[in-house]
Every structure is written in structure tokens, then in C-alpha cells.
Design a protein around this motif. Structure first.
Motif, mmCIF file in Angstrom:
data_model
loop_
_atom_site.group_PDB
_atom_site.id
_atom_site.type_symbol
_atom_site.label_atom_id
_atom_site.label_comp_id
_atom_site.label_asym_id
_atom_site.label_seq_id
_atom_site.Cartn_x
_atom_site.Cartn_y
_atom_site.Cartn_z
ATOM 1 N N HIS A 6 0.462 -1.244 -0.164
ATOM 2 C CA HIS A 6 0.101 -0.040 -0.060
ATOM 3 C C HIS A 6 0.976 1.555 -0.298
ATOM 4 C CE1 HIS A 6 -3.838 -1.996 0.217
ATOM 5 N NE2 HIS A 6 -3.522 -2.693 1.249
ATOM 6 N N VAL A 7 1.882 1.391 -0.879
ATOM 7 C CA VAL A 7 3.035 2.227 -1.201
ATOM 8 C C VAL A 7 2.219 3.173 -1.968
ATOM 9 C CG1 VAL A 7 5.338 3.010 -1.403
ATOM 10 C CG2 VAL A 7 4.762 1.474 0.440
ATOM 11 N N ALA A 8 2.368 4.645 -2.433
ATOM 12 C CA ALA A 8 2.007 5.352 -3.545
ATOM 13 C C ALA A 8 2.748 5.470 -3.995
ATOM 14 C CB ALA A 8 0.504 5.773 -3.744
ATOM 15 N N ASN A 9 3.707 6.023 -5.237
ATOM 16 C CA ASN A 9 3.996 7.352 -5.196
ATOM 17 C C ASN A 9 5.303 7.225 -5.141
ATOM 18 O OD1 ASN A 9 2.046 8.864 -7.202
ATOM 19 N ND2 ASN A 9 1.602 8.937 -4.901
ATOM 20 N N GLY A 10 6.265 5.927 -5.076
ATOM 21 C CA GLY A 10 7.643 5.758 -4.268
ATOM 22 C C GLY A 10 8.451 5.213 -5.460
#
Length: 412
Positions: A174-178
Motif C-alpha cells: 500500500h505504497v503510492a508514488n514511491g
């Protein structure tokens, strides 16, 4: 009064010397220094606050578990409302299971700089879940540095019975823009890097290494994620260099070198019920050396229905690869029932190099849902095996279109 050319030249010389003297003493205005067009290092944000794990109790030396200190430093950085950077400095740190959890309060991205070497506690019983270091519920993340993440898997691989799931060294959940870049990963207990339920992820300039005999050590394992770009990395490991499994969409792999390893794989698919489709996979400008497989799609026999479509393998170099091009829809399962994963719209373009086996193209598709819209353009492989055998293609339940040169010869 007449002025001779000689006196005029002397006067100009005196003025130049005075000007140079004034500049040297700081009296004149100095011209701004020229800026190199090749300068790329950004200036550090003067308002950025650095959270050094040493200040939160972490002990270098590799003997004392510093996981709690890492977590305390992360909490302080994550809760800071300004620009924050978590620093793991030079040194060797022993670290057990560690969770870096968001959401964070400051401007994005929050930065994690790994300059030292992290060594996992080499005891699988110490890890209740499938990760060693977890980044979770974060919008805007940069993991960078020249450090090393050492899973110490060589101490635990002997306990892997084929059905065990050992922890990934680094997991994004659940990581966004990584972004993860420049890190070296060695000898994971399980996968090197796992990307799950995440969006808009960049993985680049990575060095990923484990022995060819290390079990289930995927380099980058992508699941249920979208817009993931893997680039400019070198992966040598005991399983898939990159594995793209269920629910992954819009994934690209570019300028990655793989080998040893099991190649670039879509799958395995169909092992579990209710798996989501895979689509929009692009693998380009990659090289495989001494790998067991090249570009592969694999699905389980007897699987529930799902789909894998819109897949491109282009500009790939094979160097002594055992099975360069494969579709295997009988993978992993002892079931006599056919796979129901539908494979369609797969393109193989400009693939060249050498094969270590006499079968360069092996397409074993499902009799229940045959492969459709397979497209081969300019395939130029040569067999360099120990025996002089005919170099062939095999195709089962596959509808293939051919354009341009084809070697091995196409299926008929």
C-alpha cells in the motif's frame, strides 16, 4: 597633449592590473561562476530535518538488534510536519523485523537514506509475517543510498522445503508514488524486493545478488500493483529476476540485466482462486546471461479462470539461456485439468542471441483456452549446446503469427 601608442598601451596595462588587484581583495564585483550543464546533484533542502538512527539508540557493530531504534527514528520522521529524512549512516546494523508505517504528516516524499549495511536476524521463527523490512501505507516515499541490505539467507535456505514462505528483505505494501534506487540487496531469506497493492512505483539502479542455487529468491516480485517501472538494474539470483503476478497492470522492465536466474516471468498465475488479471506488461532492452529461462509466461494447471494479455517482449538479448522463450500452462500443478488462464495479445519482437537448449521457442498453451494473438517478429536465436541437434520450436494449442526472420524455424 599628444599620446603615443606606447603610453596608451602602458595605461591600459596599469588599469588591468588595478582591476585584478581589486577583485582579488574582494573590492570588485566577481562574475558568477559558470554552472556545468552536467551537474545533476540537487541541493539539499536547507529546511530538511535529518533523523539519524544513532540518535534513537541504534548500535553499529552488527551484534545488537537495532529494530526498535529504527522504528523510533521513523516515527519521529514520519510525524514531523516539515521535510524529513531518515538516515541510516555508515556502519553495520543487525536488524530484526522492522515496520516503517504511514501515513506521514510532512511534505512528500519522506526520504530514507541507507548508507550503511543492514543485516537481518537470520532466524525465520523471528518473523511472523512475510517481510523483514516493511514500508506500508505511505504516499510519497524515496528509499535511496549506496548501502546494502543483507538478508543473511545463506543461514536459512537449508530449511526451505519448497512450501515455506520466508520473509522478503524489503516489502512495499500500500505504497503510492514511491521510488527505491541505488540499494544493493544480497542473500535474502525470501524475495529481495516485494511490491504489493501499490501504485506508481519506480525501482532503478539496483544491484540484486544471491547464488543461483538460492531457493525462491525472486529479485523483484510484483503483485496487485499498477504503474510499476523497473529499470537500469542488475539482478543475479536463484529464482525469477522479475516476477509479475496476479493483479499487476501497466508494468515495465527496461534496461535490466538478468543472470543467473529464472528470467523475466509473467506468473505464476492461477494458483489461487479469484486471482485478478494481468495486462499491460512491457519488457524491453534487457539482457539475460546464463539464465535458466528467458522471457516466460507460466500458469498452473487446473487453475480458475483469469487472463494475461497485452504483453510485449522487445529488443531482448539472450546469452547462453537454457529456455529463451516459454509459455508453460502446466506449471506447478499435478492436476490433469487444463489451466483456465487465457493468454492473448503477446508480442515477441527483435529477440536475439544464444540458446543452451535445442528448443528455442516452447509454447505449451491450454487446451481449454488456447493462446491467441501471439506475434513473433525477427527472432534470431542460435543453439550452442553440447550436442549438435536440430534447433526447433514447439507449439501446442497456440495461434501464432510470424513476421520477418524466424530462427529457430516457426511451428508449422
Amino acid at each position: 597633449m599628444a599620446i603615443t601608442m606606447k603610453s596608451l598601451a602602458n595605461a591600459l596595462l596599469i588599469l588591468c592590473l588595478l582591476a585584478a588587484s581589486c577583485e582579488a581583495k574582494g573590492l570588485g564585483r566577481r562574475a558568477p561562476a559558470a554552472i556545468s550543464p552536467h551537474r545533476t546533484a540537487p541541493r539539499r533542502d536547507p529546511n530538511e530535518k535529518v533523523f539519524n538512527v544513532l540518535q534513537y539508540g541504534a548500535k553499529p557493530g552488527g551484534k545488537q538488534d537495532s529494530a526498535l531504534s529504527f522504528i523510533r527514528a521513523w516515527r519521529a520522521a514520519c510525524n514531523y510536519r516539515g521535510t524529513a529524512r531518515l538516515l541510516i549512516p555508515m556502519g553495520t546494523f543487525l536488524v530484526g523485523a522492522t515496520i516503517f508505517q504511514g501515513p506521514c504528516l510532512g511534505p512528500v516524499p519522506i526520504k530514507v537514506q541507507i548508507a550503511g549495511t543492514l543485516k537481518a536476524v537470520p532466524d525465520p521463527s523471528m518473523y511472523e509475517e512475510d517481510f523483514w523490512i516493511l514500508f506500508e501505507n505511505i504516499n510519497g516515499l524515496l528509499v535511496t543510498g549506496t548501502g546494502t541490505v543483507d538478508g543473511q539467507g545463506n543461514a536459512v535456505w537449508k530449511y526451505n522445503d519448497g512450501g515455506s514462505r520466508f520473509p522478503s528483505s524489503i516489502k512495499f505494501n500500500h505504497v503510492a508514488n514511491g521510488i527505491i534506487r541505488q540499494i544493493t540487496s544480497v542473500n535474502p531469506m525470501g524475495f529481495h524486493i516485494s511490491i504489493v497493492l501499490s501504485q506508481n512505483i519506480r525501482a532503478k539502479h539496483l544491484h540484486i545478488t544471491a547464488p543461483a542455487t538460492s531457493p525462491n529468491t525472486d529479485g523483484i516480485h510484483i503483485s496487485q500493483s499498477s504503474v510499476v517501472k523497473v529499470s537500469r538494474s542488475v539482478i543475479s539470483t536463484g529464482d525469477d529476476c522479475v516476477a509479475i503476478i496476479q493483479g499487476s497492470t501497466d508494468v515495465s522492465v527496461k534496461k535490466v540485466t538478468c543472470g543467473p536466474g529464472h528470467g523475466f516471468s509473467v506468473g505464476s498465475l492461477g494458483k489461487y482462486p479469484d486471482e485478478k488479471d494481468v495486462r499491460g506488461v512491457v519488457v524491453t532492452n534487457c539482457t539475460l546471461r546464463n539464465a535458466d529461462n528467458g522471457v516466460r509466461i507460466k500458469t498452473w494447471g487446473g487453475s480458475p479462470p483469469s487472463q494475461a494479455s497485452n504483453i510485449l517482449f522487445q529488443d531482448i538479448i539472450m546469452d547462453n539461456v537454457k529456455r529463451p522463450i516459454i509459455i508453460d500452462q502446466t506449471y506447478g500443478s499435478k492436476s490433469n485439468s487444463p489451466s483456465r488462464v487465457k493468454i492473448s495479445d503477446v508480442r515477441y519482437i527483435n529477440i536475439r542471441g544464444t540458446s543452451a537448449s535445442e528448443v528455442g521457442v516452447d509454447l505449451k498453451c491450454s487446451e481449454a483456452v488456447p493462446c491467441e494473438k501471439l506475434y513473433f517478429s525477427n527472432i534470431n536465436l542460435k543453439y550452442y549446446g553440447p550436442k549438435k541437434l536440430p534447433f526447433t520450436s514447439t507449439c501446442t494449442n497456440a495461434k501464432v503469427n510470424y513476421v520477418g526472420n524466424q530462427f529457430p524455424p516457426p511451428c508449422r
